[in-house]
Design a protein around this motif. Structure first.
Motif, PDB file in Angstrom:
ATOM      1  N   UNK A 244      45.928  53.572  23.482  1.00  0.00           N
ATOM      2  CA  UNK A 244      46.554  52.248  23.454  1.00  0.00           C
ATOM      3  C   UNK A 244      45.611  51.162  23.971  1.00  0.00           C
ATOM      4  N   UNK A 245      44.459  51.557  24.518  1.00  0.00           N
ATOM      5  CA  UNK A 245      43.580  50.621  25.223  1.00  0.00           C
ATOM      6  C   UNK A 245      42.291  50.387  24.438  1.00  0.00           C
ATOM      7  N   UNK A 246      41.859  49.126  24.409  1.00  0.00           N
ATOM      8  CA  UNK A 246      40.653  48.762  23.671  1.00  0.00           C
ATOM      9  C   UNK A 246      39.503  48.341  24.572  1.00  0.00           C
ATOM     10  N   UNK A 247      39.806  47.869  25.767  1.00  0.00           N
ATOM     11  CA  UNK A 247      38.761  47.424  26.688  1.00  0.00           C
ATOM     12  C   UNK A 247      39.167  47.770  28.109  1.00  0.00           C
ATOM     13  N   UNK A 248      38.226  48.297  28.881  1.00  0.00           N
ATOM     14  CA  UNK A 248      38.440  48.621  30.293  1.00  0.00           C
ATOM     15  C   UNK A 248      37.426  47.833  31.115  1.00  0.00           C
ATOM     16  N   UNK A 249      37.935  47.066  32.063  1.00  0.00           N
ATOM     17  CA  UNK A 249      37.074  46.223  32.885  1.00  0.00           C
ATOM     18  C   UNK A 249      37.391  46.487  34.356  1.00  0.00           C
ATOM     19  N   UNK A 250      36.402  46.938  35.108  1.00  0.00           N
ATOM     20  CA  UNK A 250      36.612  47.164  36.540  1.00  0.00           C
ATOM     21  C   UNK A 250      36.445  45.841  37.279  1.00  0.00           C
ATOM     22  N   UNK A 251      37.556  45.348  37.846  1.00  0.00           N
ATOM     23  CA  UNK A 251      37.536  44.102  38.606  1.00  0.00           C
ATOM     24  C   UNK A 251      38.348  44.297  39.883  1.00  0.00           C
ATOM     25  N   UNK A 252      37.702  44.663  40.977  1.00  0.00           N
ATOM     26  CA  UNK A 252      38.423  44.738  42.247  1.00  0.00           C
ATOM     27  C   UNK A 252      39.036  43.381  42.581  1.00  0.00           C
ATOM     28  N   UNK A 253      40.267  43.399  43.094  1.00  0.00           N
ATOM     29  CA  UNK A 253      41.020  42.180  43.384  1.00  0.00           C
ATOM     30  C   UNK A 253      41.275  41.369  42.108  1.00  0.00           C
ATOM     31  N   UNK A 254      41.444  42.081  40.999  1.00  0.00           N
ATOM     32  CA  UNK A 254      41.655  41.415  39.712  1.00  0.00           C
ATOM     33  C   UNK A 254      42.994  40.729  39.579  1.00  0.00           C
ATOM     34  N   UNK A 255      43.936  41.008  40.488  1.00  0.00           N
ATOM     35  CA  UNK A 255      45.237  40.338  40.473  1.00  0.00           C
ATOM     36  C   UNK A 255      45.325  39.239  41.524  1.00  0.00           C
ATOM     37  N   UNK A 256      44.269  39.052  42.304  1.00  0.00           N
ATOM     38  CA  UNK A 256      44.257  38.048  43.374  1.00  0.00           C
ATOM     39  C   UNK A 256      44.420  36.642  42.811  1.00  0.00           C
ATOM     40  N   UNK A 257      45.197  35.766  43.462  1.00  0.00           N
ATOM     41  CA  UNK A 257      45.806  35.868  44.790  1.00  0.00           C
ATOM     42  C   UNK A 257      47.173  36.548  44.827  1.00  0.00           C
ATOM     43  N   UNK A 258      47.576  37.179  43.719  1.00  0.00           N
ATOM     44  CA  UNK A 258      48.784  37.993  43.744  1.00  0.00           C
ATOM     45  C   UNK A 258      48.521  39.323  44.413  1.00  0.00           C
ATOM     46  N   UNK A 259      49.543  40.184  44.428  1.00  0.00           N
ATOM     47  CA  UNK A 259      49.369  41.466  45.113  1.00  0.00           C
ATOM     48  C   UNK A 259      49.205  42.615  44.125  1.00  0.00           C
ATOM     49  N   UNK A 260      48.658  43.700  44.620  1.00  0.00           N
ATOM     50  CA  UNK A 260      48.475  44.916  43.838  1.00  0.00           C
ATOM     51  C   UNK A 260      48.902  46.079  44.723  1.00  0.00           C
ATOM     52  N   UNK A 261      49.985  46.721  44.363  1.00  0.00           N
ATOM     53  CA  UNK A 261      50.609  47.757  45.195  1.00  0.00           C
ATOM     54  C   UNK A 261      49.592  48.773  45.696  1.00  0.00           C
ATOM     55  N   UNK A 262      49.621  49.022  47.003  1.00  0.00           N
ATOM     56  CA  UNK A 262      48.779  49.996  47.708  1.00  0.00           C
ATOM     57  C   UNK A 262      47.324  49.527  47.864  1.00  0.00           C
ATOM     58  N   UNK A 263      47.003  48.317  47.391  1.00  0.00           N
ATOM     59  CA  UNK A 263      45.638  47.816  47.512  1.00  0.00           C
ATOM     60  C   UNK A 263      45.573  46.527  48.356  1.00  0.00           C
ATOM     61  N   UNK A 264      46.387  45.539  48.015  1.00  0.00           N
ATOM     62  CA  UNK A 264      46.380  44.290  48.782  1.00  0.00           C
ATOM     63  C   UNK A 264      47.682  43.534  48.524  1.00  0.00           C
ATOM     64  N   UNK A 265      48.086  42.786  49.547  1.00  0.00           N
ATOM     65  CA  UNK A 265      49.276  41.937  49.482  1.00  0.00           C
ATOM     66  C   UNK A 265      48.880  40.593  48.873  1.00  0.00           C
TER      67      UNK A 265
END
Length: 344
Positions: A244-265
């Motif tokens: 189902x996926x066409x592109x994978x991009x590693x972006x730590x804190x990629x949801x910032x300034x929102x939160x990412x469960x178990x990673x950051x508030x």
């Protein structure tokens, strides 16, 4: 009737899609330039402030896409960023239509941009309930043109959308038919993915698997790319399959300034900064919002450029809060006298 892909178009694309297990790692610039075109319907993953594909929408803004349609059940930061870019300069970036259930930033208030765009007649709006939008993505993921549903019955919601109410051929009772939603591109942020696109989601799924399977193409950003061998050790934890996926991009804190469960508030301070700038724009002062975009989006080339401007202590704090590792002190009368019995 079909504001994204029609079911037949989506089915044809799925049949033709390359389903080979291959390395799909890209830069976010390459992923957006390759897969996101003007006029496309984008399915926004995450939920309000949680796991929003913020890094991806920042790149879409930088590339100046036009006449986009946005489909989501509940969103906040990602859509607010997109709308803010349009409000600042429609010639640079624009949204044509939104199909959604809720758009706001929860404890920070309803969306100032929704109010601004709707009051000025700048976008088309179609209103659904949360469950209705999830059902629409579910229908598309199942390859069905619609899904029967009870939830909009007895409300005014069907007056604001394309659902059809018919008499059920089996029971004779009213039932609502919800049209499938097939985005051209799904934008999803997850905690872990492998190079082929298999994804693990920590915490609530937020209909992200259905959005990915409903879309013709999917861009996944992730906090961390893990070895494929590690991913398949627990196959039941794979929430989105590689095909189902066409592109994978590693972006730590990629949801910032929102939160990412178990990673950051979520970063309360930074969201307030953005929120205040948006509200100032709505009230007639564009300078704070333009300054924000120039500093954090247009003035950088990627997510790293934005994060470099955030104080280290601020980023450390949101990670500690989410991981429950912060050292907290609960003051009592005894503590103030120095015995420290209630220190944690």
């Amino acid at each position: 009737m079909w504001t994204g892909l029609s079911p037949s178009e989506a089915r044809s694309l799925l049949v033709q899609k390359d389903k080979a297990k291959k390395d799909k790692r890209m830069s976010i610039t390459e992923a957006v330039s390759t897969l996101v075109k003007d006029g496309y319907n984008l399915g926004i993953g995450g939920f309000v402030n949680s796991r929003q594909p913020v890094a991806t929408v920042h790149e879409i803004i930088r590339q100046g896409k036009k006449d986009l349609l946005l489909s989501f059940h509940s969103a906040g930061l990602a859509v607010e960023y997109l709308a803010g870019a349009m409000a600042l300069d429609q010639q640079q970036f624009s949204i044509k239509r939104l199909e959604f259930a809720y758009w706001g930033i929860e404890l920070f208030g309803l969306s100032s941009m929704l109010r601004f765009l709707s009051e000025n007649g700048m976008v088309e709006l179609e209103d659904w309930s949360n469950f209705n939008m999830s059902a629409r993505f579910k229908a598309a993921a199942m390859g069905l043109p619609f899904l029967p549903c009870r939830s909009p019955l007895g409300s005014d919601v069907p007056r604001a959308n394309r659902s059809k109410i018919i008499d059920c051929p089996f029971t004779g009772e009213p039932i609502a038919l919800l049209p499938a939603c097939h985005p051209h591109v799904a934008l999803i942020h997850v905690q872990e993915a492998d190079i082929y696109g298999n994804c693990r989601i920590g915490g609530p799924l937020f209909t992200c698997p259905e959005i990915a399977l409903a879309a013709a193409h999917t861009i996944v950003t992730c906090e961390r790319i893990i070895p494929h061998e590690e991913m398949i050790q627990e196959p039941s934890r794979i929430n989105i399959p590689f095909f189902a996926v066409d592109a994978v991009v590693e972006i730590p804190l990629g949801a910032y300034p929102g939160n990412c469960h178990s990673r950051y508030y979520f970063d309360e301070n930074h969201i307030k900064e953005f929120r205040n700038a948006v509200e100032a724009f709505r009230k007639g002062n564009p300078i704070p919002l333009q300054r924000y975009y120039d500093q954090y989006i247009y003035g950088v080339t990627d997510s790293d450029g934005m994060l470099e401007q955030i104080p280290y202590r601020q980023l450390k704090h949101i990670q500690q809060i989410e991981l429950r590792e912060a050292v907290l002190m609960q003051e009592t009368g005894d503590d103030k006298q120095g015995d420290g019995k209630n220190a944690h």
